[in-house]
Write a protein that holds these residues in place. Structure first.
Motif, PDB file in Angstrom:
ATOM      1  N   SER A 102      19.321   7.270  -1.796  1.00  0.00           N
ATOM      2  CA  SER A 102      20.112   6.717  -0.963  1.00  0.00           C
ATOM      3  C   SER A 102      19.718   5.291  -0.862  1.00  0.00           C
ATOM      4  O   SER A 102      20.245   4.255  -0.853  1.00  0.00           O
ATOM      5  N   VAL A 103      18.381   5.269  -0.270  1.00  0.00           N
ATOM      6  CA  VAL A 103      17.689   4.052  -0.035  1.00  0.00           C
ATOM      7  C   VAL A 103      17.700   3.205  -1.137  1.00  0.00           C
ATOM      8  O   VAL A 103      17.891   1.777  -0.788  1.00  0.00           O
ATOM      9  N   ALA A 104      17.366   3.481  -2.412  1.00  0.00           N
ATOM     10  CA  ALA A 104      17.339   2.634  -3.609  1.00  0.00           C
ATOM     11  C   ALA A 104      18.523   2.210  -3.808  1.00  0.00           C
ATOM     12  O   ALA A 104      18.970   1.036  -4.078  1.00  0.00           O
ATOM     13  N   LEU A 239      11.093  -5.095   3.216  1.00  0.00           N
ATOM     14  CA  LEU A 239      10.203  -3.974   3.589  1.00  0.00           C
ATOM     15  C   LEU A 239      10.538  -3.222   4.716  1.00  0.00           C
ATOM     16  O   LEU A 239      10.538  -1.973   4.835  1.00  0.00           O
ATOM     17  N   THR A 240      10.956  -3.950   5.782  1.00  0.00           N
ATOM     18  CA  THR A 240      11.521  -3.499   7.203  1.00  0.00           C
ATOM     19  C   THR A 240      12.684  -2.684   6.913  1.00  0.00           C
ATOM     20  O   THR A 240      12.622  -1.586   7.511  1.00  0.00           O
ATOM     21  N   LEU A 241      13.696  -3.031   6.131  1.00  0.00           N
ATOM     22  CA  LEU A 241      14.993  -2.407   6.074  1.00  0.00           C
ATOM     23  C   LEU A 241      14.572  -0.960   5.308  1.00  0.00           C
ATOM     24  O   LEU A 241      15.195  -0.126   5.539  1.00  0.00           O
ATOM     25  N   ILE A 242      13.846  -1.286   4.285  1.00  0.00           N
ATOM     26  CA  ILE A 242      13.437   0.159   3.461  1.00  0.00           C
ATOM     27  C   ILE A 242      12.663   1.173   4.399  1.00  0.00           C
ATOM     28  O   ILE A 242      13.065   2.299   4.475  1.00  0.00           O
ATOM     29  N   LEU A 243      11.803   0.459   5.216  1.00  0.00           N
ATOM     30  CA  LEU A 243      11.049   1.485   6.060  1.00  0.00           C
ATOM     31  C   LEU A 243      12.075   2.324   7.154  1.00  0.00           C
ATOM     32  O   LEU A 243      12.017   3.725   7.229  1.00  0.00           O
ATOM     33  N   ILE A 244      12.786   1.430   7.865  1.00  0.00           N
ATOM     34  CA  ILE A 244      13.686   1.945   8.667  1.00  0.00           C
ATOM     35  C   ILE A 244      14.614   3.085   8.329  1.00  0.00           C
ATOM     36  O   ILE A 244      14.776   3.941   8.489  1.00  0.00           O
ATOM     37  N   HIS A 245      15.105   2.567   6.863  1.00  0.00           N
ATOM     38  CA  HIS A 245      16.202   3.498   6.322  1.00  0.00           C
ATOM     39  C   HIS A 245      15.532   4.721   5.614  1.00  0.00           C
ATOM     40  O   HIS A 245      16.345   5.806   5.278  1.00  0.00           O
ATOM     41  N   VAL A 246      14.371   4.712   5.330  1.00  0.00           N
ATOM     42  CA  VAL A 246      13.440   5.956   4.672  1.00  0.00           C
ATOM     43  C   VAL A 246      13.511   7.043   6.029  1.00  0.00           C
ATOM     44  O   VAL A 246      13.859   8.272   5.775  1.00  0.00           O
ATOM     45  N   MET A 296       7.936  14.850  11.716  1.00  0.00           N
ATOM     46  CA  MET A 296       7.525  13.645  12.718  1.00  0.00           C
ATOM     47  C   MET A 296       6.455  13.298  12.272  1.00  0.00           C
ATOM     48  O   MET A 296       5.920  12.080  12.341  1.00  0.00           O
ATOM     49  N   GLY A 297       5.138  14.126  11.994  1.00  0.00           N
ATOM     50  CA  GLY A 297       4.179  13.684  11.641  1.00  0.00           C
ATOM     51  C   GLY A 297       4.092  12.651  10.328  1.00  0.00           C
ATOM     52  O   GLY A 297       3.487  11.894  10.253  1.00  0.00           O
ATOM     53  N   PHE A 298       4.927  13.290   9.256  1.00  0.00           N
ATOM     54  CA  PHE A 298       5.330  12.510   7.926  1.00  0.00           C
ATOM     55  C   PHE A 298       5.667  10.841   8.189  1.00  0.00           C
ATOM     56  O   PHE A 298       5.177  10.359   7.667  1.00  0.00           O
ATOM     57  N   MET A 299       6.864  11.000   8.942  1.00  0.00           N
ATOM     58  CA  MET A 299       7.308   9.791   9.493  1.00  0.00           C
ATOM     59  C   MET A 299       6.567   8.835  10.123  1.00  0.00           C
ATOM     60  O   MET A 299       6.343   7.582   9.664  1.00  0.00           O
ATOM     61  N   ALA A 300       5.746   9.461  11.084  1.00  0.00           N
ATOM     62  CA  ALA A 300       4.580   8.666  11.514  1.00  0.00           C
ATOM     63  C   ALA A 300       3.694   7.882  10.482  1.00  0.00           C
ATOM     64  O   ALA A 300       3.193   6.912  10.825  1.00  0.00           O
ATOM     65  N   SER A 301       3.278   8.794   9.843  1.00  0.00           N
ATOM     66  CA  SER A 301       2.101   8.452   8.779  1.00  0.00           C
ATOM     67  C   SER A 301       2.740   7.319   7.922  1.00  0.00           C
ATOM     68  O   SER A 301       2.016   6.352   7.632  1.00  0.00           O
ATOM     69  N   ILE A 302       4.006   7.420   7.612  1.00  0.00           N
ATOM     70  CA  ILE A 302       4.511   6.376   7.009  1.00  0.00           C
ATOM     71  C   ILE A 302       4.676   4.880   7.862  1.00  0.00           C
ATOM     72  O   ILE A 302       4.114   3.830   7.235  1.00  0.00           O
ATOM     73  N   VAL A 303       4.899   4.943   8.925  1.00  0.00           N
ATOM     74  CA  VAL A 303       4.962   3.721   9.661  1.00  0.00           C
ATOM     75  C   VAL A 303       3.556   3.158   9.888  1.00  0.00           C
ATOM     76  O   VAL A 303       3.276   2.167   9.557  1.00  0.00           O
ATOM     77  N   PHE A 304       2.571   4.189  10.114  1.00  0.00           N
ATOM     78  CA  PHE A 304       1.001   3.642  10.229  1.00  0.00           C
ATOM     79  C   PHE A 304       0.699   3.026   8.764  1.00  0.00           C
ATOM     80  O   PHE A 304      -0.097   2.072   9.085  1.00  0.00           O
ATOM     81  N   VAL A 305       0.781   3.664   7.734  1.00  0.00           N
ATOM     82  CA  VAL A 305       0.333   3.139   6.493  1.00  0.00           C
ATOM     83  C   VAL A 305       1.127   1.836   6.371  1.00  0.00           C
ATOM     84  O   VAL A 305       0.629   0.770   5.874  1.00  0.00           O
ATOM     85  N   GLN A 306       2.409   1.531   6.531  1.00  0.00           N
ATOM     86  CA  GLN A 306       3.051   0.199   6.311  1.00  0.00           C
ATOM     87  C   GLN A 306       2.566  -0.419   7.295  1.00  0.00           C
ATOM     88  O   GLN A 306       2.416  -1.828   6.926  1.00  0.00           O
ATOM     89  N   TYR A 307       2.108  -0.260   8.366  1.00  0.00           N
ATOM     90  CA  TYR A 307       1.666  -1.247   9.430  1.00  0.00           C
ATOM     91  C   TYR A 307       0.344  -1.964   8.855  1.00  0.00           C
ATOM     92  O   TYR A 307       0.175  -3.024   9.016  1.00  0.00           O
ATOM     93  N   TYR A 308      -0.439  -1.008   8.775  1.00  0.00           N
ATOM     94  CA  TYR A 308      -1.854  -1.164   8.219  1.00  0.00           C
ATOM     95  C   TYR A 308      -2.072  -1.995   7.074  1.00  0.00           C
ATOM     96  O   TYR A 308      -2.635  -2.935   6.727  1.00  0.00           O
ATOM     97  N   ALA A 309      -0.900  -1.700   5.975  1.00  0.00           N
ATOM     98  CA  ALA A 309      -0.875  -2.400   4.752  1.00  0.00           C
ATOM     99  C   ALA A 309      -0.440  -3.958   5.008  1.00  0.00           C
ATOM    100  O   ALA A 309      -0.775  -4.931   4.501  1.00  0.00           O
ATOM    101  N   ALA A 310       0.734  -4.121   5.961  1.00  0.00           N
ATOM    102  CA  ALA A 310       1.057  -5.231   6.411  1.00  0.00           C
ATOM    103  C   ALA A 310      -0.109  -6.305   7.109  1.00  0.00           C
ATOM    104  O   ALA A 310      -0.106  -7.282   6.984  1.00  0.00           O
ATOM    105  N   ARG A 311      -0.711  -5.556   7.902  1.00  0.00           N
ATOM    106  CA  ARG A 311      -1.861  -6.230   8.416  1.00  0.00           C
ATOM    107  C   ARG A 311      -2.981  -6.712   7.537  1.00  0.00           C
ATOM    108  O   ARG A 311      -3.579  -7.721   7.628  1.00  0.00           O
ATOM    109  N   ALA A 312      -3.153  -5.831   6.437  1.00  0.00           N
ATOM    110  CA  ALA A 312      -4.269  -6.202   5.348  1.00  0.00           C
ATOM    111  C   ALA A 312      -3.565  -7.557   4.487  1.00  0.00           C
ATOM    112  O   ALA A 312      -4.479  -8.287   4.066  1.00  0.00           O
ATOM    113  N   ARG A 313      -2.408  -7.396   4.160  1.00  0.00           N
ATOM    114  CA  ARG A 313      -1.849  -8.673   3.611  1.00  0.00           C
ATOM    115  C   ARG A 313      -1.750  -9.805   4.286  1.00  0.00           C
ATOM    116  O   ARG A 313      -1.774 -11.047   3.706  1.00  0.00           O
TER     117      ARG A 313
END
Length: 316
Positions: A102-104, A239-246, A296-313
């Motif tokens: 769906s997202v792709a 990236l924001t659209l993909i994260l939200i729609h995932v 809920m835990g899996f979705m939260a982990s996706i958000v945290f990974v994307q957030y810290y990856a964006a901070r690293a970039r």
């Protein structure tokens, strides 16, 4: 000279008076901010925070909707019930397929339509207005309409495909385990890609035209300009659209339920459908909350990974 000294003295008095009143004004502004945001905070606490805490609490307790004697601390039993369920792994696989395809599909179709609508073509305003129609249609209306269109007895799509010679006879697209999930996924792509289109179109219009003109003068082709200029400028929005729609797609319940109810033979059952069956058909609220907590835990982990990856970039 005397007049200038008087003016300077008045300025000093006004400055001291302002400094004395500044803390009072700041306190008043803070009180007003608390007053104005209090209704929103209360609404979030009642509609979001309390239900989430209730789910986390009940995932470690025995809770049954029709048998109030089933109660008490369950520990990890509810999680074991979910993980040992024979339907869990198929539902997890269906959820991953449903979400990924769906997202792709939404992103590819949304980007292609956004690039087309960004061009100066006749009737562009009309197409921009019409492209949003599938997304604003209520899910129930869209799901029921597509279900009628896909029926083998009187569905218009089967009739057209037979008339065009693509298929020999009508197919029960939603009634066969091999086609049900993919059919619902295609319908979901049709409904959701306009959101990508509008968002990516706004990002494309912010790309400086001078960069494309300079690259064209230097001999860069269309694909090169798209890869080097366009994609970097729309990366954040993408990236924001993909994260939200995932997240939205993985937890989507109503679209699949309206069209197939997870069938046939659980071929299109996803984890949200499984949560509904636990709670509303088997009345095992503890198991339903356990599976909801896992998601809920899996979705939260996706958000945290994307957030810290964006901070690293992000450049220092």
């Amino acid at each position: 000279m005397r007049h200038s000294a008087i003016l300077k003295r008045q300025d000093r008095i006004a400055t001291r008076s302002g400094a004395r009143h500044e803390p009072g004004r700041q306190a008043q502004l803070r009180r007003l901010a608390v007053l104005y945001t209090a209704p929103v905070v209360l609404l979030l606490l009642v509609l979001i925070a309390y239900p989430l805490l209730r789910v986390v609490w009940e995932c470690v307790r025995y809770v049954n909707l029709v048998n109030p004697t089933v109660r008490g601390f369950a520990g990890l039993d509810n999680f074991r019930t979910v993980l040992q369920d024979d339907d869990f792994l198929p539902a997890l696989r269906n959820t991953m397929i449903w979400t990924a395809l769906s997202v792709a599909g939404e992103y590819v179709l949304g980007l292609a339509s956004a690039l087309a609508l960004a061009r100066n073509v006749p009737g562009r305003g009309i197409f921009r207005a019409l492209i949003i129609v599938p997304w604003v249609i209520p899910i129930v209306v869209a799901g029921l309409t597509w279900s009628w269109m896909l029926t083998p007895e009187y569905g218009i799509l089967n009739h057209w495909l037979v008339q065009l010679g693509i298929i020999r006879q009508p197919i029960a697209w939603l009634g066969q385990p091999s086609t049900a999930l993919f059919t619902v996924t295609l319908v979901n792509i049709w409904r959701s890609f306009p959101f990508y289109t509008i968002s990516l179109l706004a990002a494309l219009q912010a790309v400086p035209r001078e960069l494309h003109e300079a690259a064209a003068v230097d001999g860069a082709g269309t694909l090169m300009r798209f890869r080097v200029i366009t994609m970097p400028h729309i990366r954040t929005v993408s990236l924001t659209l993909i994260l939200i729609h995932v997240i939205w797609t993985a937890i989507n319940f109503d679209f699949i339920w309206v069209m197939t109810q997870g069938g046939p033979l659980d071929a299109s059952e996803t984890l949200p459908i499984m949560i509904y069956r636990y709670a509303m058909q088997q009345f095992d609220v503890g198991a339903a909350c356990a599976l909801a907590s896992m998601m809920m835990g899996f979705m939260a982990s996706i958000v945290f990974v994307q957030y810290y990856a964006a901070r690293a970039r992000r450049p220092a």
